[in-house]
Design an enzyme around this catalytic site. Structure first.
Site, PDB file in Angstrom:
ATOM      1  N   GLN A 329       3.175  -4.391   2.468  1.00 57.86           N
ATOM      2  CA  GLN A 329       1.876  -3.921   1.997  1.00 57.86           C
ATOM      3  C   GLN A 329       2.079  -2.985   0.811  1.00 57.86           C
ATOM      4  OE1 GLN A 329      -2.234  -1.504   2.719  1.00 57.86           O
ATOM      5  NE2 GLN A 329      -0.899  -1.672   4.488  1.00 57.86           N
ATOM      6  N   LYS A 331       0.189  -0.255  -0.951  1.00 55.95           N
ATOM      7  CA  LYS A 331      -0.968   0.628  -0.767  1.00 55.95           C
ATOM      8  C   LYS A 331      -1.307   1.266  -2.111  1.00 55.95           C
ATOM      9  CE  LYS A 331       1.056   2.783   2.742  1.00 55.95           C
ATOM     10  NZ  LYS A 331       2.174   1.909   3.171  1.00 55.95           N
TER      11      LYS A 331
END
EC number: 4.3.1.2
Length: 415
Positions: A329, A331
């Site tokens: 991920q 972010k």
């Protein structure tokens, strides 16, 4: 095209700032409020309104370029920059940054982003990640307006990427409203769902993982009930390290449990985010690398997604280098300048690991729209519907901006 003025205004985000340390220490809910005293420097309350700073760059031709400075929900915790408030950081933008923006030639996003993200300092320190995030958004918009292009086209051109006018799968998050919001996601045919916020063993996972297993059973049945056989979303569950807790971080046992979940989720593809939290960067990299190796060796049809300890561009590169998971991920606010977001997606793809262009519920409509253009140019495997935790609003903002951009790219002959 030059910048002739720079304006800044206080704004609101799509969610709240939460003092994660106080919550971990047992802060008690009172409605949507938390009782108790904050534990993290800068917080006046455990839950505070999410704040943004709105950046407006006035160009020579009268057009205005926009970007929004924002930070994640748990701002100021986990080794991040301090809590981001407009009151504290507006003076820095007005007094230190505005003079440096005025007169700038908007001729290259990469060059300008490098200056404001990696070179510029105030009192000997780099700018706060939230400031770098918003300033580079506005600079990208400014370059796009100066060149009469879409922001996605600017990124594609400057990073030598093909322009592909096709959607990137959108991932929606239900928050705590696991059932009603899952229905909403199914009705709107979200590409990836439901996130589910499995952040508590007793309430959400179960001591043997039985509660999550039951939820996946319900979700699969519900997808067929509401959408029939044609709709095939990816099921992506964020477990915040709780699976590791119930199995004492025994990776073979964790893999066995994930195999059970994958069997129950079939025929839908399953992703599990954050199966363990080892408490350190290298501990996390080692554990996720080994877990991926076990999963692949045993042929378990599940992908694990790195989240905890995978925050900065440097972190993301380390996870990708060591194949710590099947997907990372990214972010967005934690990376500072959006130039780092572009580099992170491209690096993950180069290393053969999945790229998830994420972010936070605590962003703004503008930062979400610009994230769409980064996604269309860099082509991650999925991107987050944001901001907010209501599901509908974030999905609307991201989906609509993506559809607008795709229609315009097709008109311009993108292939």
């Amino acid at each position: 095209m030059k910048i002739i003025d720079a304006l800044f205004a206080p704004g609101l985000t799509g969610f709240y700032f939460d003092d994660q340390e106080a919550i971990k220490k047992g802060a008690v809910h009172n409605g949507f409020w938390y009782e108790g005293n904050p534990q993290t420097p800068g917080y006046k309350r455990i839950r505070q309104k999410g704040e943004a700073i709105l950046v407006m760059l006035v160009l020579e031709n009268g057009e205005v370029a926009y970007g929004d400075c924002a930070a994640v929900q748990y701002s100021g915790t986990g080794g991040r920059d301090p809590l981001f408030t407009a009151e504290e950081f507006l003076p820095i933008l007005e007094n230190e940054i505005r003079p440096k923006l005025i007169g700038l030639e908007l001729n290259s996003f990469r060059n300008l982003a490098h200056i404001f993200d990696r070179e510029l300092t105030v009192n000997g320190k780099p700018l706060h990640t939230a400031l770098r995030y918003g300033l580079t958004q506005a600079l990208l918009d400014g370059v796009a307006r100066a060149q009469k292009k879409l922001m996605a086209e600017v990124i594609a051109e400057e990073y030598q990427l093909p322009v592909i006018p096709e959607p990137v799968p959108i991932f929606v998050q239900t928050g705590d409203d696991l059932y009603t919001n899952a229905d909403k996601a199914i009705i709107k045919r979200a590409d990836v769902l439901p996130h589910a916020l499995i952040n508590n063993v007793e309430e959400k996972l179960g001591r043997q993982g039985e509660k999550l297993l039951a939820y996946i059973k319900w979700l699969k049945k519900r997808i067929f009930e509401l959408a029939g056989d044609e709709y095939r979303p990816v099921i992506h569950i964020d477990v915040y390290g709780t699976v590791g807790l119930i199995f004492a971080n025994d990776l073979e046992k964790i893999a066995g449990y994930l195999a059970t979940l994958a069997h129950e989720a079939a025929p839908f593809k399953l992703r599990i985010e954050g199966p363990v939290d080892m408490g350190s960067l290298w501990g996390q990299i080692e554990a996720l690398s080994k877990l991926r190796e076990i999963i692949d060796r045993r042929g378990i049809p599940v992908e694990i997604v790195a989240d905890e300890w995978c925050n900065t561009l440097e972190d993301i590169k380390l996870f990708a280098d060591h194949k710590a998971g099947h997907m990372v991920q990214i972010k967005t606010p934690d990376l500072g300048g959006i130039n780092n977001v572009v580099e992170a997606v491209l690096y993950a793809k180069m290393k053969g690991i999945g790229a998830y262009l994420g972010g936070t519920c605590n962003e703004t409509d503008r930062s979400a729209q610009i994230s769409v253009h980064l996604a269309l140019a860099t082509r991650p495997d999925q991107m987050l519907a944001k901001p907010g935790m209501g599901l509908d609003e974030g999905l609307m903002i991201v989906y609509n901006e993506m559809q607008r951009a795709i229609a315009l790219l097709k008109r311009r002959g993108g292939k």
